[in-house]
Write a protein that holds these residues in place. Structure first.
Motif, short mmCIF file in Angstrom:
data_model
loop_
_atom_site.label_atom_id
_atom_site.label_comp_id
_atom_site.label_asym_id
_atom_site.label_seq_id
_atom_site.Cartn_x
_atom_site.Cartn_y
_atom_site.Cartn_z
N CYS A 151 -16.35 15.87 -1.34
CA CYS A 151 -16.41 14.46 -0.93
C CYS A 151 -15.73 14.25 0.42
O CYS A 151 -16.24 13.53 1.29
N LEU A 152 -14.58 14.88 0.62
CA LEU A 152 -13.89 14.76 1.90
C LEU A 152 -14.68 15.41 3.03
O LEU A 152 -14.68 14.91 4.16
N ALA A 153 -15.35 16.53 2.74
CA ALA A 153 -16.15 17.19 3.77
C ALA A 153 -17.31 16.30 4.20
O ALA A 153 -17.60 16.18 5.41
N VAL A 154 -17.98 15.66 3.26
CA VAL A 154 -19.10 14.76 3.61
C VAL A 154 -18.58 13.56 4.38
O VAL A 154 -19.21 13.11 5.35
N ASN A 155 -17.44 13.02 3.98
CA ASN A 155 -16.87 11.89 4.70
C ASN A 155 -16.49 12.28 6.12
O ASN A 155 -16.74 11.52 7.08
N THR A 156 -15.88 13.45 6.29
CA THR A 156 -15.53 13.93 7.63
C THR A 156 -16.78 14.13 8.48
O THR A 156 -16.81 13.78 9.67
N LEU A 157 -17.82 14.69 7.88
CA LEU A 157 -19.08 14.90 8.60
C LEU A 157 -19.67 13.58 9.07
O LEU A 157 -20.04 13.43 10.25
N ASP A 158 -19.77 12.60 8.18
CA ASP A 158 -20.40 11.33 8.53
C ASP A 158 -19.57 10.55 9.55
O ASP A 158 -20.13 9.92 10.46
N ARG A 159 -18.26 10.57 9.41
CA ARG A 159 -17.42 9.84 10.36
C ARG A 159 -17.51 10.46 11.75
O ARG A 159 -17.47 9.74 12.76
N PHE A 160 -17.62 11.78 11.83
CA PHE A 160 -17.76 12.40 13.14
C PHE A 160 -19.13 12.10 13.74
O PHE A 160 -19.24 11.86 14.95
N PHE A 204 -22.42 31.81 15.00
CA PHE A 204 -21.32 31.18 15.73
C PHE A 204 -20.11 32.10 15.74
O PHE A 204 -19.96 32.97 14.87
N SER A 205 -19.25 31.90 16.70
CA SER A 205 -18.03 32.70 16.82
C SER A 205 -16.84 31.95 16.25
O SER A 205 -16.89 30.74 16.01
N ARG A 206 -15.77 32.71 16.05
CA ARG A 206 -14.53 32.09 15.55
C ARG A 206 -14.00 31.06 16.53
O ARG A 206 -13.51 30.00 16.13
N GLN A 207 -14.09 31.35 17.82
CA GLN A 207 -13.59 30.42 18.82
C GLN A 207 -14.37 29.12 18.82
O GLN A 207 -13.81 28.03 18.99
N GLN A 208 -15.69 29.20 18.60
CA GLN A 208 -16.50 27.99 18.55
C GLN A 208 -16.10 27.11 17.37
O GLN A 208 -16.02 25.89 17.48
N LEU A 209 -15.85 27.73 16.22
CA LEU A 209 -15.46 26.95 15.05
C LEU A 209 -14.09 26.31 15.27
O LEU A 209 -13.90 25.13 14.95
N CYS A 210 -13.14 27.06 15.82
CA CYS A 210 -11.81 26.50 16.06
C CYS A 210 -11.86 25.38 17.10
O CYS A 210 -11.15 24.38 16.97
N ASN A 211 -12.68 25.54 18.12
CA ASN A 211 -12.80 24.49 19.12
C ASN A 211 -13.40 23.23 18.52
O ASN A 211 -12.95 22.10 18.81
N LEU A 212 -14.43 23.40 17.69
CA LEU A 212 -15.05 22.23 17.06
C LEU A 212 -14.09 21.56 16.08
O LEU A 212 -14.08 20.33 15.96
N GLU A 213 -13.28 22.35 15.41
CA GLU A 213 -12.28 21.76 14.51
C GLU A 213 -11.31 20.88 15.29
O GLU A 213 -10.97 19.77 14.85
N CYS A 214 -10.88 21.32 16.45
CA CYS A 214 -9.99 20.51 17.28
C CYS A 214 -10.68 19.23 17.74
O CYS A 214 -10.06 18.15 17.78
N ILE A 215 -11.95 19.33 18.09
CA ILE A 215 -12.69 18.14 18.53
C ILE A 215 -12.83 17.14 17.39
O ILE A 215 -12.66 15.93 17.57
N VAL A 216 -13.14 17.63 16.19
CA VAL A 216 -13.28 16.74 15.03
C VAL A 216 -11.97 16.03 14.74
O VAL A 216 -11.94 14.81 14.53
N LEU A 217 -10.87 16.77 14.73
CA LEU A 217 -9.57 16.16 14.46
C LEU A 217 -9.20 15.14 15.53
O LEU A 217 -8.61 14.09 15.23
N HIS A 218 -9.54 15.43 16.78
CA HIS A 218 -9.24 14.50 17.86
C HIS A 218 -10.09 13.23 17.73
O HIS A 218 -9.57 12.11 17.90
N LYS A 219 -11.37 13.37 17.45
CA LYS A 219 -12.24 12.20 17.33
C LYS A 219 -11.84 11.32 16.15
O LYS A 219 -11.94 10.09 16.23
N LEU A 220 -11.41 11.93 15.06
CA LEU A 220 -10.99 11.17 13.89
C LEU A 220 -9.52 10.78 13.94
O LEU A 220 -9.01 10.18 12.98
N GLN A 221 -8.83 11.13 15.05
CA GLN A 221 -7.43 10.78 15.26
C GLN A 221 -6.54 11.27 14.12
O GLN A 221 -5.55 10.62 13.77
N PHE A 222 -6.91 12.41 13.56
CA PHE A 222 -6.14 13.06 12.49
C PHE A 222 -5.96 12.15 11.27
O PHE A 222 -5.05 12.37 10.47
#
Length: 346
Positions: A151-160, A204-222
């Motif tokens: 449920c949290l994954a779907v919510n994170t996906l939709d909010r992003f 995808f590479s590990r760096q791409q996933l880590c970079n996208l994780e940082c972008i998601v957290l930044h857009k959702l303001q943690f």
């Protein structure tokens, strides 16, 4: 006056002085060693349950091209973590904190509810979202993750998606990134990055996933603690048992069936317009109807308008009618038989 005689070169005293003056003849001094800490081995579960082979994703996890070895496979991850046991009700904790937690989540529900997450997406459609989540739901089940993580994954996906346009070729990476972010909040042993990348077969590479994780957290303001359908399902189940409206066994069966219905609704974009508390109430009401419980759920429990609840309930009933085989596959056999959803033999 008696004085000491000078020591001869061959006397022991002379040899000691010669040894102390010559650095090459000194005995080596043992250096103090710092205490070394050994790495503790991860705790192993006492028993490892065999994984079913009919979920349709076994070949994906065991694909040789994914580059994952046996130690990093989902089967190994599940064997390291304890398996979830049967659902239980903690009525004492509910009496102490249930209403306070419910009021807190209801007050914050609208802040985490993206009703039109695809309105600004040029490449991601409702069909592609359904396809991604229809793939991600078996992945979540294969890892043995709890329903709250999904449920949290779907919510994170939709909010992003409501904040940032996403290219179609990065949509799968966004899905596994949202699952990773959700698991870090809930799971004791979240999946490794290497395991999630193996699901994408090296795209995808590990760096791409880590970079996208940082972008998601930044857009959702943690701000990640979203109220979910899972929380409201558990709250309504406790509330009906505490009020004497259902026996514990009946309430747990209805919750399991409602969770299966809610799982189907997560992949359907049409249900994103309903708040999680309303969707949970509709899923429980439909579960009571399918199980033919003598005392169905009080629909006034959530404080929602009856028209909105009836509209949600009608759509859920149509969703179940179109996906009976899929719903029966994820339910315990006895519950599927009770509500006439037993899987057909082929």
């Amino acid at each position: 006056m008696v004085t000491s005689c000078p020591a001869s070169p061959s006397s022991p005293a002379a040899r000691i002085r010669r040894r102390d003056s010559d650095p090459n003849l000194r005995a080596p001094v043992k250096k103090s060693r710092r205490l070394r800490l050994r790495r503790k081995q991860p705790l192993q579960s006492l028993t490892s349950l065999p994984l079913p082979g009919d979920s349709g994703v076994c070949d994906l996890f065991e694909c040789p091209s994914s580059g994952s070895d046996g130690a990093d496979s989902p089967a190994a991850a599940r064997s390291r973590s304890p398996q979830p046991g049967p659902a239980q009700l903690d009525l004492q904790t509910f009496r102490d904190y249930g209403q306070s937690c419910y009021a807190f989540h209801r007050a914050r529900e609208s802040l985490f509810h993206p009703r039109e997450s695809l309105a600004q997406q040029p490449q991601v459609t409702a069909e592609s979202r359904c396809k991604l989540l229809s793939w991600l739901i078996p992945v979540h089940r294969r890892f043995g993750l709890c329903f709250e993580s999904l449920c949290l994954a779907v919510n994170t996906l939709d909010r992003f998606l409501a904040t940032t346009p996403v290219a179609a070729d990065c949509f799968q990476l966004l899905g596994v990134t949202a699952l990773l972010v959700a698991c870090k909040q809930v799971e004791v042993h979240p999946p490794r990055v290497k395991q999630l990348l193996a699901l994408c077969c090296g795209a995808f590479s590990r760096q791409q996933l880590c970079n996208l994780e940082c972008i998601v957290l930044h857009k959702l303001q943690f701000d990640l603690g979203a109220p979910t359908v899972c929380f409201f399902l558990e709250h309504y189940t406790h509330a009906r048992v505490e009020a004497g409206q259902a026996a514990v066994a009946e309430a747990l069966e209805a919750q399991a069936l409602a969770q299966g219905v809610a799982e189907l609704s997560l992949a359907d974009y049409a249900f994103t317009s309903y708040a999680p508390s309303l969707l949970a109430l509709g899923c429980l009401a439909l579960a009571d109807r399918l199980l033919r419980l003598p005392r169905p759920l009080d629909r006034l429990l959530g404080g929602h308008a009856q028209a909105a609840l009836e509209d949600c309930l009608d759509k859920l009933q149509l969703l179940v009618a179109l996906n009976e085989a899929s719903l029966a596959h994820v339910l315990p056999l006895q519950i599927g038989e009770k509500c006439s959803l037993a899987p057909r033999s082929t």
